[in-house]
Design a protein around this motif. Structure first.
Motif, PDB file in Angstrom:
ATOM      1  N   ARG A 242       0.809  -1.223   0.000  1.00  0.00           N
ATOM      2  CA  ARG A 242       0.000   0.000   0.000  1.00  0.00           C
ATOM      3  C   ARG A 242       0.842   1.274   0.000  1.00  0.00           C
ATOM      4  N   MET A 243       1.975   1.263   0.679  1.00  0.00           N
ATOM      5  CA  MET A 243       2.770   2.513   0.721  1.00  0.00           C
ATOM      6  C   MET A 243       3.298   2.894  -0.662  1.00  0.00           C
ATOM      7  N   PRO A 244       3.863   1.960  -1.447  1.00  0.00           N
ATOM      8  CA  PRO A 244       4.278   2.347  -2.805  1.00  0.00           C
ATOM      9  C   PRO A 244       3.097   2.829  -3.654  1.00  0.00           C
ATOM     10  N   GLU A 245       1.937   2.158  -3.498  1.00  0.00           N
ATOM     11  CA  GLU A 245       0.751   2.603  -4.253  1.00  0.00           C
ATOM     12  C   GLU A 245       0.415   4.054  -3.909  1.00  0.00           C
ATOM     13  N   ALA A 246       0.467   4.362  -2.605  1.00  0.00           N
ATOM     14  CA  ALA A 246       0.091   5.712  -2.161  1.00  0.00           C
ATOM     15  C   ALA A 246       1.090   6.756  -2.659  1.00  0.00           C
ATOM     16  N   VAL A 247       2.354   6.383  -2.701  1.00  0.00           N
ATOM     17  CA  VAL A 247       3.372   7.314  -3.225  1.00  0.00           C
ATOM     18  C   VAL A 247       3.106   7.564  -4.708  1.00  0.00           C
ATOM     19  N   MET A 248       2.851   6.494  -5.465  1.00  0.00           N
ATOM     20  CA  MET A 248       2.612   6.656  -6.902  1.00  0.00           C
ATOM     21  C   MET A 248       1.358   7.488  -7.166  1.00  0.00           C
ATOM     22  N   GLU A 249       0.353   7.301  -6.326  1.00  0.00           N
ATOM     23  CA  GLU A 249      -0.881   8.086  -6.467  1.00  0.00           C
ATOM     24  C   GLU A 249      -0.571   9.583  -6.316  1.00  0.00           C
ATOM     25  N   ALA A 250       0.265   9.900  -5.319  1.00  0.00           N
ATOM     26  CA  ALA A 250       0.624  11.306  -5.089  1.00  0.00           C
ATOM     27  C   ALA A 250       1.418  11.859  -6.272  1.00  0.00           C
ATOM     28  N   LEU A 251       2.353  11.065  -6.767  1.00  0.00           N
ATOM     29  CA  LEU A 251       3.190  11.543  -7.874  1.00  0.00           C
ATOM     30  C   LEU A 251       2.348  11.753  -9.125  1.00  0.00           C
ATOM     31  N   GLN A 252       1.487  10.770  -9.420  1.00  0.00           N
ATOM     32  CA  GLN A 252       0.665  10.888 -10.633  1.00  0.00           C
ATOM     33  C   GLN A 252      -0.282  12.080 -10.551  1.00  0.00           C
ATOM     34  N   ALA A 253      -0.827  12.324  -9.364  1.00  0.00           N
ATOM     35  CA  ALA A 253      -1.767  13.445  -9.204  1.00  0.00           C
ATOM     36  C   ALA A 253      -1.090  14.793  -9.460  1.00  0.00           C
ATOM     37  N   ASN A 254       0.219  14.810  -9.306  1.00  0.00           N
ATOM     38  CA  ASN A 254       0.948  16.078  -9.451  1.00  0.00           C
ATOM     39  C   ASN A 254       1.872  16.096 -10.664  1.00  0.00           C
ATOM     40  N   GLY A 255       1.737  15.090 -11.528  1.00  0.00           N
ATOM     41  CA  GLY A 255       2.571  15.041 -12.734  1.00  0.00           C
ATOM     42  C   GLY A 255       4.051  14.925 -12.428  1.00  0.00           C
ATOM     43  N   LYS A 256       4.379  14.203 -11.374  1.00  0.00           N
ATOM     44  CA  LYS A 256       5.787  14.042 -10.961  1.00  0.00           C
ATOM     45  C   LYS A 256       6.206  12.580 -11.075  1.00  0.00           C
ATOM     46  N   THR A 257       7.509  12.362 -11.056  1.00  0.00           N
ATOM     47  CA  THR A 257       8.047  11.006 -11.032  1.00  0.00           C
ATOM     48  C   THR A 257       8.859  10.833  -9.756  1.00  0.00           C
ATOM     49  N   VAL A 258       9.233   9.583  -9.494  1.00  0.00           N
ATOM     50  CA  VAL A 258      10.061   9.289  -8.316  1.00  0.00           C
ATOM     51  C   VAL A 258      11.330  10.140  -8.348  1.00  0.00           C
ATOM     52  N   ALA A 259      11.880  10.316  -9.537  1.00  0.00           N
ATOM     53  CA  ALA A 259      13.144  11.069  -9.669  1.00  0.00           C
ATOM     54  C   ALA A 259      12.980  12.543  -9.286  1.00  0.00           C
ATOM     55  N   ASP A 260      11.758  13.076  -9.393  1.00  0.00           N
ATOM     56  CA  ASP A 260      11.532  14.491  -9.043  1.00  0.00           C
ATOM     57  C   ASP A 260      11.564  14.719  -7.530  1.00  0.00           C
ATOM     58  N   VAL A 261      11.364  13.665  -6.756  1.00  0.00           N
ATOM     59  CA  VAL A 261      11.265  13.821  -5.295  1.00  0.00           C
ATOM     60  C   VAL A 261      12.667  13.877  -4.690  1.00  0.00           C
ATOM     61  N   ASP A 262      12.861  14.858  -3.810  1.00  0.00           N
ATOM     62  CA  ASP A 262      14.185  15.028  -3.188  1.00  0.00           C
ATOM     63  C   ASP A 262      14.322  14.196  -1.918  1.00  0.00           C
ATOM     64  N   LEU A 263      13.203  14.007  -1.197  1.00  0.00           N
ATOM     65  CA  LEU A 263      13.290  13.268   0.066  1.00  0.00           C
ATOM     66  C   LEU A 263      11.992  12.490   0.316  1.00  0.00           C
ATOM     67  N   PHE A 264      12.145  11.232   0.710  1.00  0.00           N
ATOM     68  CA  PHE A 264      11.002  10.397   1.082  1.00  0.00           C
ATOM     69  C   PHE A 264      11.037  10.192   2.594  1.00  0.00           C
ATOM     70  N   VAL A 265       9.965  10.589   3.262  1.00  0.00           N
ATOM     71  CA  VAL A 265       9.865  10.381   4.711  1.00  0.00           C
ATOM     72  C   VAL A 265       8.672   9.452   4.928  1.00  0.00           C
ATOM     73  N   PHE A 266       8.966   8.202   5.228  1.00  0.00           N
ATOM     74  CA  PHE A 266       7.914   7.193   5.379  1.00  0.00           C
ATOM     75  C   PHE A 266       7.624   6.944   6.856  1.00  0.00           C
ATOM     76  N   HIS A 267       6.443   6.384   7.086  1.00  0.00           N
ATOM     77  CA  HIS A 267       6.146   5.871   8.421  1.00  0.00           C
ATOM     78  C   HIS A 267       7.205   4.838   8.812  1.00  0.00           C
ATOM     79  N   GLN A 268       7.507   4.756  10.108  1.00  0.00           N
ATOM     80  CA  GLN A 268       8.586   3.875  10.573  1.00  0.00           C
ATOM     81  C   GLN A 268       8.002   2.723  11.387  1.00  0.00           C
ATOM     82  N   ALA A 269       7.558   1.674  10.693  1.00  0.00           N
ATOM     83  CA  ALA A 269       7.049   0.491  11.392  1.00  0.00           C
ATOM     84  C   ALA A 269       8.108  -0.590  11.430  1.00  0.00           C
ATOM     85  N   ASN A 270       8.852  -0.676  10.333  1.00  0.00           N
ATOM     86  CA  ASN A 270       9.857  -1.725  10.224  1.00  0.00           C
ATOM     87  C   ASN A 270      10.805  -1.304   9.105  1.00  0.00           C
ATOM     88  N   LEU A 271      12.091  -1.281   9.396  1.00  0.00           N
ATOM     89  CA  LEU A 271      13.069  -0.858   8.384  1.00  0.00           C
ATOM     90  C   LEU A 271      12.957  -1.715   7.131  1.00  0.00           C
TER      91      LEU A 271
END
Ligand code: COA
Length: 340
Positions: A242-271
């Motif tokens: 679900r977390m990768p899906e949610a990231v892709m949803e955000a990127l697609q909604a804003n016309g961005k790609t993974v490469a455009d993002v400078d920093l990913f701050v994820f929830h910390q449940a398990n490394l």
């Protein structure tokens, strides 16, 4: 009285965090339950967490984090229009912990809203704040995630699968209107839930469901139904998807790609979950900011603690595009994309 206008854009004006002073290492836990530093580090990446003193409550941690966020934003509490507080470890069953925080901040009269979306609580909170600001209803909203887990964990071998994972702490942001032309902008938020999995990570009792009294029955107490229970493998599997899906949803909604993002701050449940998410999305290691080794999982407080720590570590700088994603009990999950 604030004038209603249409479609303001919001931004994060300041962030702050606070953890209690007591460090509890994996070795400390191995003295009170059958576990080991090796097991915990290998499975989760956690090395230590913070636990409160008996006299400290969730709203106490929230207060300190809020003061720091207000200071970072350069505003007084009296300038706030609304408080949104996310927690699964409230001071009391009711009223909401946001009300206790509001009183401690000395700002009676403004709305105080508690939300209970657990590990996704902060994403939900920022999303609600963004909607209030976009519609023009409020100008400045304090969003807080705060947890005192330690008092509610089964700190015996019976509860070790859950209790080694969680820590206490709080984090907060002040969200406000973005000035026209301002680079710093909250782009979008994306929220989800699937209640079919509600019992995979939950506390069964106390509660108003199932039997005639809200208090745990002797049978429930005997089997520890008043402690958090988790299907760890199911949580792991769903979070990694679900977390990768949610990231892709955000990127697609804003016309961005993974490469455009400078920093990913994820929830910390398990490394290991975050490593899998990064691998699936092709994110280079240096663009993911993890804090789980020091703080463990602080549930709703995790994301703002991560943002604050990233600033202190010099990893989060003005103008960066930041993607946050979270997953937790409910199941709930979501993402937020913003220009810092
Ligand atoms: N210390 C030592 N042993 C432990 C332990 C601990 N703290 N907790 C559980 N174990 C034991 C279990 O009793 C079990 O023993 P058994 O095989 O003899 O029955 C064994 O370790 C399970 O090990 P494993 O199968 O390797 O566990 P896992 O790979 O599923 O990892 C988690 C367990 C909890 C680390 C993992 O499932 C997880 O992180 N899930 C996600 C949890 C999460 O993120 N929750 C919060 C979500 S917001």
């Amino acid at each position: 009285m604030i004038q209603q206008t249409t479609l303001q854009r919001s931004t994060i004006l300041g962030v702050g965090s606070h953890v209690p002073a007591n460090v509890v290492t994996n070795h400390d836990l191995s003295r009170i339950m059958d576990t080991s530093d090796e097991w915990i580090v290998q499975r989760t990446g956690i090395r230590q967490r913070y636990w409160v003193d008996p006299g400290t409550s969730t709203s106490d941690l929230a207060l300190e984090a809020s003061r720091r966020a207000l200071s970072a934003a350069g505003i007084q509490a009296q300038e706030l229009d609304c408080i949104i507080l996310a927690t699964l470890s409230p001071d009391h069953e009711f009223p909401g912990t946001g009300c206790f925080l509001q009183a401690k901040l000395g700002v009676p009269g403004i709305p105080a809203l508690d939300i209970r979306q657990q590990c996704t609580g902060f994403v939900y909170g920022m999303s609600i704040a963004d909607q209030f600001i976009r519609t023009g209803m409020y100008r400045k909203v304090l969003v807080v995630g705060a947890e005192v887990h330690s008092k509610g964990l089964d700190r015996t071998t019976r509860g070790r699968d859950v209790s080694v994972l969680f820590g206490d702490g709080a984090g907060a942001v002040v969200m406000g209107r973005a000035e026209p032309g301002e680079e710093s902008l909250f782009c979008s938020s994306h929220l989800h839930a699937d209640g079919n999995y509600a019992r995979e990570l939950w506390i069964e009792s106390p509660g108003m469901a199932a039997h005639g009294d809200c208090h745990p029955t002797p049978e429930q107490t005997a089997r520890g139904a008043h402690y958090p229970a988790m299907n760890g493998k199911a949580v792991f599997m769903h979070a990694s998807k679900r977390m990768p899906e949610a990231v892709m949803e955000a990127l697609q909604a804003n016309g961005k790609t993974v490469a455009d993002v400078d920093l990913f701050v994820f929830h910390q449940a398990n490394l290991r979950i975050n490593e899998m998410v990064a691998k699936q999305l092709g994110i280079p290691e240096e663009k993911v900011f993890n804090t789980i080794d020091r703080f463990a999982n602080t549930t709703a407080a995790t994301l703002p603690i991560g943002l604050d720590e990233a600033i202190r570590a010099g990893k989060l700088k003005k103008g960066m595009l930041v993607a946050c994603a979270a997953f937790g009990s409910g199941f709930t999950w979501g993402s937020a994309l913003f220009r810092w």
